[in-house]
Design a protein around this motif. Sequence first.
Motif, PDB file in Angstrom:
ATOM      1  N   MET A 232       0.843  -1.173   0.000  1.00 56.63           N
ATOM      2  CA  MET A 232       0.000   0.000   0.000  1.00 56.63           C
ATOM      3  C   MET A 232       0.888   1.237   0.000  1.00 56.63           C
ATOM      4  N   LEU A 233       0.455   2.239  -0.685  1.00 60.69           N
ATOM      5  CA  LEU A 233       1.201   3.477  -0.798  1.00 60.69           C
ATOM      6  C   LEU A 233       0.638   4.506   0.178  1.00 60.69           C
ATOM      7  N   ILE A 234       1.531   5.184   0.900  1.00 62.03           N
ATOM      8  CA  ILE A 234       1.124   6.256   1.812  1.00 62.03           C
ATOM      9  C   ILE A 234       1.620   7.567   1.218  1.00 62.03           C
ATOM     10  N   THR A 235       0.730   8.550   1.140  1.00 64.05           N
ATOM     11  CA  THR A 235       1.073   9.867   0.631  1.00 64.05           C
ATOM     12  C   THR A 235       1.006  10.865   1.781  1.00 64.05           C
ATOM     13  N   PHE A 236       2.169  11.385   2.162  1.00 66.24           N
ATOM     14  CA  PHE A 236       2.244  12.417   3.192  1.00 66.24           C
ATOM     15  C   PHE A 236       2.065  13.761   2.495  1.00 66.24           C
TER      16      PHE A 236
ATOM     17  N   SER B 122       1.590  18.130   2.947  1.00 68.54           N
ATOM     18  CA  SER B 122       1.744  19.332   3.753  1.00 68.54           C
ATOM     19  C   SER B 122       1.714  20.530   2.819  1.00 68.54           C
ATOM     20  N   LYS B 123       1.184  21.630   3.296  1.00 65.14           N
ATOM     21  CA  LYS B 123       1.151  22.853   2.490  1.00 65.14           C
ATOM     22  C   LYS B 123       2.546  23.441   2.310  1.00 65.14           C
ATOM     23  N   SER B 124       3.486  23.022   3.130  1.00 67.43           N
ATOM     24  CA  SER B 124       4.822  23.621   3.093  1.00 67.43           C
ATOM     25  C   SER B 124       5.797  22.927   2.154  1.00 67.43           C
ATOM     26  N   SER B 125       5.408  21.783   1.559  1.00 69.75           N
ATOM     27  CA  SER B 125       6.336  21.079   0.665  1.00 69.75           C
ATOM     28  C   SER B 125       5.567  20.141  -0.262  1.00 69.75           C
ATOM     29  N   ALA B 126       6.294  19.557  -1.185  1.00 71.40           N
ATOM     30  CA  ALA B 126       5.700  18.589  -2.100  1.00 71.40           C
ATOM     31  C   ALA B 126       5.317  17.320  -1.346  1.00 71.40           C
ATOM     32  N   ASP B 127       4.409  16.551  -1.921  1.00 75.89           N
ATOM     33  CA  ASP B 127       3.988  15.286  -1.313  1.00 75.89           C
ATOM     34  C   ASP B 127       5.171  14.331  -1.221  1.00 75.89           C
ATOM     35  N   VAL B 128       5.142  13.484  -0.197  1.00 76.46           N
ATOM     36  CA  VAL B 128       6.136  12.426  -0.025  1.00 76.46           C
ATOM     37  C   VAL B 128       5.383  11.103  -0.103  1.00 76.46           C
ATOM     38  N   LEU B 129       5.794  10.249  -1.039  1.00 81.05           N
ATOM     39  CA  LEU B 129       5.172   8.939  -1.228  1.00 81.05           C
ATOM     40  C   LEU B 129       6.081   7.862  -0.670  1.00 81.05           C
ATOM     41  N   MET B 130       5.502   6.930   0.093  1.00 80.58           N
ATOM     42  CA  MET B 130       6.261   5.810   0.645  1.00 80.58           C
ATOM     43  C   MET B 130       5.400   4.561   0.619  1.00 80.58           C
ATOM     44  N   LEU B 131       6.044   3.434   0.374  1.00 86.21           N
ATOM     45  CA  LEU B 131       5.357   2.162   0.562  1.00 86.21           C
ATOM     46  C   LEU B 131       5.115   1.978   2.056  1.00 86.21           C
ATOM     47  N   GLN B 132       4.004   1.363   2.401  1.00 86.98           N
ATOM     48  CA  GLN B 132       3.666   1.197   3.811  1.00 86.98           C
ATOM     49  C   GLN B 132       4.746   0.426   4.555  1.00 86.98           C
ATOM     50  N   ASP B 133       5.346  -0.585   3.916  1.00 88.82           N
ATOM     51  CA  ASP B 133       6.404  -1.364   4.566  1.00 88.82           C
ATOM     52  C   ASP B 133       7.592  -0.488   4.951  1.00 88.82           C
ATOM     53  N   ASN B 134       7.886   0.536   4.145  1.00 89.06           N
ATOM     54  CA  ASN B 134       8.995   1.435   4.440  1.00 89.06           C
ATOM     55  C   ASN B 134       8.596   2.524   5.416  1.00 89.06           C
ATOM     56  N   ALA B 135       7.349   2.940   5.395  1.00 93.11           N
ATOM     57  CA  ALA B 135       6.870   3.991   6.293  1.00 93.11           C
ATOM     58  C   ALA B 135       6.556   3.460   7.689  1.00 93.11           C
ATOM     59  N   GLN B 136       6.228   2.179   7.796  1.00 94.96           N
ATOM     60  CA  GLN B 136       5.789   1.606   9.068  1.00 94.96           C
ATOM     61  C   GLN B 136       6.789   1.826  10.217  1.00 94.96           C
ATOM     62  N   PRO B 137       8.098   1.552  10.033  1.00103.66           N
ATOM     63  CA  PRO B 137       9.025   1.785  11.140  1.00103.66           C
ATOM     64  C   PRO B 137       9.073   3.250  11.574  1.00103.66           C
ATOM     65  N   ILE B 138       8.932   4.156  10.627  1.00101.69           N
ATOM     66  CA  ILE B 138       8.934   5.588  10.948  1.00101.69           C
ATOM     67  C   ILE B 138       7.683   5.940  11.744  1.00101.69           C
TER      68      ILE B 138
ATOM     69  N   ASP C 140      19.416   2.323   3.974  1.00104.99           N
ATOM     70  CA  ASP C 140      19.328   2.383   5.427  1.00104.99           C
ATOM     71  C   ASP C 140      18.167   3.262   5.893  1.00104.99           C
ATOM     72  N   PHE C 141      17.901   3.226   7.176  1.00100.89           N
ATOM     73  CA  PHE C 141      16.787   3.958   7.764  1.00100.89           C
ATOM     74  C   PHE C 141      16.883   5.451   7.467  1.00100.89           C
ATOM     75  N   GLY C 142      18.072   6.009   7.556  1.00100.18           N
ATOM     76  CA  GLY C 142      18.257   7.433   7.318  1.00100.18           C
ATOM     77  C   GLY C 142      17.866   7.849   5.915  1.00100.18           C
ATOM     78  N   ALA C 143      18.226   7.034   4.942  1.00 98.57           N
ATOM     79  CA  ALA C 143      17.874   7.338   3.560  1.00 98.57           C
ATOM     80  C   ALA C 143      16.368   7.239   3.330  1.00 98.57           C
ATOM     81  N   ARG C 144      15.740   6.258   3.962  1.00104.05           N
ATOM     82  CA  ARG C 144      14.290   6.110   3.806  1.00104.05           C
ATOM     83  C   ARG C 144      13.535   7.236   4.508  1.00104.05           C
ATOM     84  N   ALA C 145      14.043   7.674   5.655  1.00102.87           N
ATOM     85  CA  ALA C 145      13.365   8.702   6.451  1.00102.87           C
ATOM     86  C   ALA C 145      13.638  10.123   5.950  1.00102.87           C
TER      87      ALA C 145
END
Length: 111
Positions: free
Chosen positions: A1-5, A7-23, A85-90
Amino acid sequence: MLITFKSKSSADVLMLQDNAQPILDLLHKSPARGIITAAEAAGAMATLEQEVVASRQRQEPAADTSAVEKEDDDKLEEAKVQRVDFGARAFPLMEMLRSASANGNDIVWGV
C-alpha cells in the motif's frame, strides 16, 4: 500500500507502507490515517534523528553479497548488494517535517 504524506509547506512524499511503518511506529502514528501537527513536528524530527544515529551504529560493516551472472562467460561473480538504510528512507519525511515546523503547517496522510 502506498502512503502519501501531504503538507502545504512542501511537495507530497510517497512511501510504501512497509517502508513507512518503522517511521510511523517511532512516532506512535497509524499508517491508515494520521496527522503530525506543526507543534509536534520538532519533536518528531528529534525522534527520527536519534533513530538515524542509532541505526547507523547498529549496521554491520560487511556488505551482503549475492551471485550475479556475467554476460560474457557464464561465471558467477560476487556482487555487493546495497541496502537502503533507515536514514535514507526517512530523509524525505524529515525534510517535510523541517519545512512544516518552520512554516507552521501540519502533515497529514490517509485523508
